[in-house]
Write a protein that holds these residues in place. Structure first.
Motif: not given
Length: 304
Positions: A103-107, A127-134, A139-141, A215-219
């Motif tokens: 996971i990457h996050m930047n603000i 600027g910023g954002g979050i993106d996920l790289t599985p 699908d559920e995640d 809360p998103i990533y720890t889940e």
């Protein structure tokens, strides 16, 4: 009017909150902190976690830097003034488990005073954002991840998620591979106040994005960290990490900005994984989970 000092102080608090929560989630590793000063102005706090129960390597960095922009960066940013101030929090986490995603996050916040000798207002934006790289798309995640981001966006402006999701699809794209880095997320840049959104609204949104990370990533971590995996799946994880590395070194704007403004190299390149592999002409087996993941690394998938 919010000040750059207030923005930097609140970003530091978000860094503290995220580090404490990640240590709790991992249960073993602790962050090491290195404070640094930038030649030319400002500095930051680099925090790295390594060799944990689930986090093989990760960084949660804060910086607040100022000084003069090189001419090539002025051209790239399409600005005239020499002086700048930039602050932000940047996160990359590489888990040791192939079913737990990167996971990457930047603000971030950027400001330049008005050009000396004229009456133009200062240049400033968020600027910023979050993106996920599985490594493997579940699908559920993916749906949970995007639903969480959509909820944050919708609470501030009706079209933030739609706009910023499309922006992320375009930004986190490895052109030479013709594939997205992962399943996207949200990405925004040069977000400024307007008739509908004040600077306070935008700053609050920036902080909400930052505070949605835990809360998103720890889940996602808890859903997958105890699943069994094979050596073949771990080798695939290393292969996917190589794609992540390629994007960060070739395309990532934050990496380029840091290098061009004499940033601290260790902090800039903390996003790179500890182990990655480049296998020559790798082909996923037909019908495999690896092939399925590759088929989902595309723009325009509606996960929410």
């Amino acid at each position: 009017m919010i000040t750059k000092e207030q923005i930097a102080a609140d970003y530091q608090q978000i860094q503290d909150e995220i580090c404490a929560a990640l240590e709790l989630a991992d249960g073993k590793a602790r962050f090491e902190e290195e404070k640094w000063d930038r030649e030319g102005g400002g500095g930051g706090r680099t925090r790295v976690i390594q060799n944990g129960d689930v986090f093989e390597k990760g960084g949660v960095n804060f910086s607040a830097v100022h000084g003069q922009l090189p001419d090539n960066m002025k051209r790239a940013l399409q600005v005239q003034s020499d002086d700048f101030f930039a602050t932000g929090v940047s996160i990359v986490i590489h888990p040791n488990h192939p079913l737990v995603p990167i996971i990457h996050m930047n603000i971030r916040y950027f400001e330049m005073p008005s050009t000396f000798g004229n009456d133009q207002p200062p240049v400033r934006w968020f600027g910023g954002g979050i993106d996920l790289t599985p490594h493997y798309v579940i699908d559920e995640d993916a749906q949970f991840f995007h639903a969480g981001l959509k909820g944050v966006c919708d609470s501030y402006y009706h079209d933030f998620y739609h706009r910023f999701k499309l922006w992320a699809d375009d930004y986190f794209y490895i052109k030479h591979r013709n594939e997205t880095r992962g399943i996207g997320g949200i990405f925004y840049d040069r977000l400024t106040a307007n008739d509908e959104l004040s600077w306070e609204n935008i700053f609050d949104f920036s902080k909400a994005v930052g505070r949605s990370f835990i809360p998103i990533y720890t889940e996602l971590v808890e859903r997958n960290r105890h699943k069994q995996f094979t050596d073949e799946q771990q080798q695939w994880q290393y292969q996917r990490r190589s794609r992540y590395t390629e994007f960060n070194l070739v395309y990532d704007a934050g990496t380029k900005f840091g290098l061009e403004t004499n940033g601290r190299i260790e902090s800039i390149l903390m996003s790179l994984p500890p182990t990655a592999k480049w296998l020559y002409n790798y082909q996923a087996a037909p019908g495999s989970e690896e092939e399925r993941t590759l088929s989902l690394l595309k723009k325009g998938i509606n996960w929410a």
